[in-house]
Design a protein around this motif. Structure first.
Motif: not given
Length: 479
Positions: A370-382, A109-118, A61-66
């Motif tokens: 560092l990996n934890l911080i990267v994954k935290r940013h990844e929650k918002f990028t989609l 609305l889709v962006a909010v749903g994408a954050f919940y999904f991610t 989904v993170p690739m197909a949705l955008p």
């Protein structure tokens, strides 16, 4: 909501659903081909296969949705421009942003749903996917004999079948290498070829008892070639024996042959399988643990030397408080000097090893943080990519004025490749520490957001800069 807004929404929802479905199917098929060897011959039920495909779908989904949003926005605004509906709306006094307003609200609305999904669904789906794939890979392959090919998925046996009947129930020209004797007597064999039993039969049938996990081979007309251990051939001149039979039965115990579910609690959740709340908690605990280790290391070295060891609990000895003692070493015998030097070298080597160990532990903990911080940013990028790519695609669609799957598909795929390469490259550099986590994870947004705003501004002003017909006419006029 006005009737015009409904028309714009309907024009967008259809292409979006179609594109999202098509891309998900293509990506799922790619995943299926990657694991086709692990799925073949496992005797899996169709429900397990469907569950596996469902988890694969969540992973893509993170690739197909955008990509679907980018393509659908170009197609929607392009179709409106191609049918002159966009011109009519602008002639009625509507700006491009007002035309896109219902779609922009939908994208929020889709962006909010994408954050919940991610944050919630995607980690859970990936965790279950990893557990399910591990269970499937640990399941031994089913009994599928191919003509003329040795089958070695049964531990201790290597079985070759010359041919099979049409229904697969009868096997012909059977050759079996039995290495269970080597496993039972590992110390008596000089190399793996010793202590084997070779069974040859003209034909045979298979009976499998799934409840008892037993495979039984009923063989007809053949021989058994048996090599003997050293203890067995002490009083014999022959190192092997051969038996001929008309009918024989071979029973094979199958271990872990059927697919079984494992307990998910035994799997540790890695950083990419955590929610935002769990990542923040893990970051806090990692910082606290690192501070404790640093203090422990500091106290260890502080108490290792007289210069820094405290009087009592808190006070430290100053260098000026220590009386001169340089003559102590001069009055020692040669043997005592050697012992003192050896003891000092050993202590320094021990301190060096402890220092290297602490540096290695700190490096590992810093990489994990560092990996934890990267994954935290990844929650918002989609979520941000959904909004950014929508405005980019809608602006280009309003300029290109082409609908359908022709030009919009080429433009969307090209833009998505740029977005994907920037996103993946930034993530890799952030993980490697080349870029900061913020800069690496938001690299695509930092580069594409100004371009998106500029294109949207030009499209809203009906600029000729992206009007390809304008350049064609200009070129013909100059020519």
């Amino acid at each position: 909501m006005t009737k015009l807004s409904w028309v714009v929404l309907k024009s967008f929802i259809g292409p979006f659903i179609l594109n999202f479905t098509v891309w998900m199917i293509l990506l799922d098929m790619q995943s299926l081909w990657l694991y086709i060897d692990d799925l073949m011959g496992k005797g899996l039920e169709w429900t397990v296969i469907m569950e596996l495909m469902f988890y694969f779908s969540a992973n893509w989904v993170p690739m197909a949705l955008p990509l679907s949003i980018l393509l659908a926005s170009i197609m929607t605004l392009g179709r409106l421009g191609e049918n002159n509906e966009l011109v009519a709306m602008k002639a009625a006094g509507m700006s491009l942003f007002k035309i896109m307003k219902p779609l922009a609200l939908l994208m929020i609305l889709v962006a909010v749903g994408a954050f919940y999904f991610t944050n919630n669904l995607w980690p859970r789906a990936n965790f279950k996917l990893r557990v399910l794939i591990t269970d499937i890979q640990n399941t031994k392959a089913g009994i599928i004999f191919k003509d003329g090919i040795f089958y070695d998925d049964i531990e201790g046996y290597n079985i070759r079948v010359g041919s099979k009947s049409e229904d697969g129930g009868t096997l012909y020209d059977i050759l079996i290498y039995d290495y269970t004797g080597l496993k039972a007597n590992p110390g008596n064999a000089k190399d793996p070829r010793d202590l084997k039993r070779v069974i040859s039969a003209k034909s045979g049938t298979i009976l499998q008892n799934k409840k008892q996990n037993i495979l039984e081979l009923n063989l007809q007309t053949g021989f058994i070639f048996q090599e003997m251990s050293k203890n067995e051939i002490k009083n014999s001149k022959m190192p092997y024996s051969r038996y001929y039979f008309d009918h024989a039965s071979l029973t094979i115990q199958l271990e872990s042959f059927d697919f079984e579910r494992s307990d998910e609690d035994q799997y540790e959740k890695e950083e990419y399988l955590m929610t935002l709340k769990q990542i923040n908690q893990k970051l806090d605990s990692t910082d606290l643990n690192l501070q404790i280790k640093q203090k422990t290391w500091f106290d260890f070295y502080k108490n290792s030397f007289n210069v820094t060891r405290g009087k009592g609990d808190t006070n430290l000895i100053a260098l000026g408080d220590i009386p001169p003692s340089f003559g102590y070493y001069d009055y020692l015998s040669d043997g005592d000097k050697k012992l003192n030097l050896g003891d000092a070298i050993d202590k320094l080597e021990s301190k060096k090893q402890n220092t290297d160990k602490f540096i290695q532990i700190k490096r590992i903990m810093d990489e994990y943080k560092l990996n934890l911080i990267v994954k935290r940013h990844e929650k918002f990028t989609l979520s941000y990519a959904v909004i950014m790519l929508f405005f980019l695609g809608a602006s280009l669609g309003a300029v290109i004025k082409k609908g359908g799957f022709g030009v919009p598909v080429l433009i969307a795929v090209g833009l998505f490749l740029v977005y994907f390469l920037l996103t993946r490259g930034g993530q890799e550099m952030a993980t490697a520490g080349t870029l900061s986590p913020f800069l690496g994870m938001w690299l695509s947004a930092i580069i594409l957001t100004p371009i998106t705003l500029w294109i949207f501004f030009k499209a809203n002003k009906d600029s000729k800069i992206f009007d390809f017909d304008f350049y064609t006419k200009l070129f013909k006029r100059k020519k």
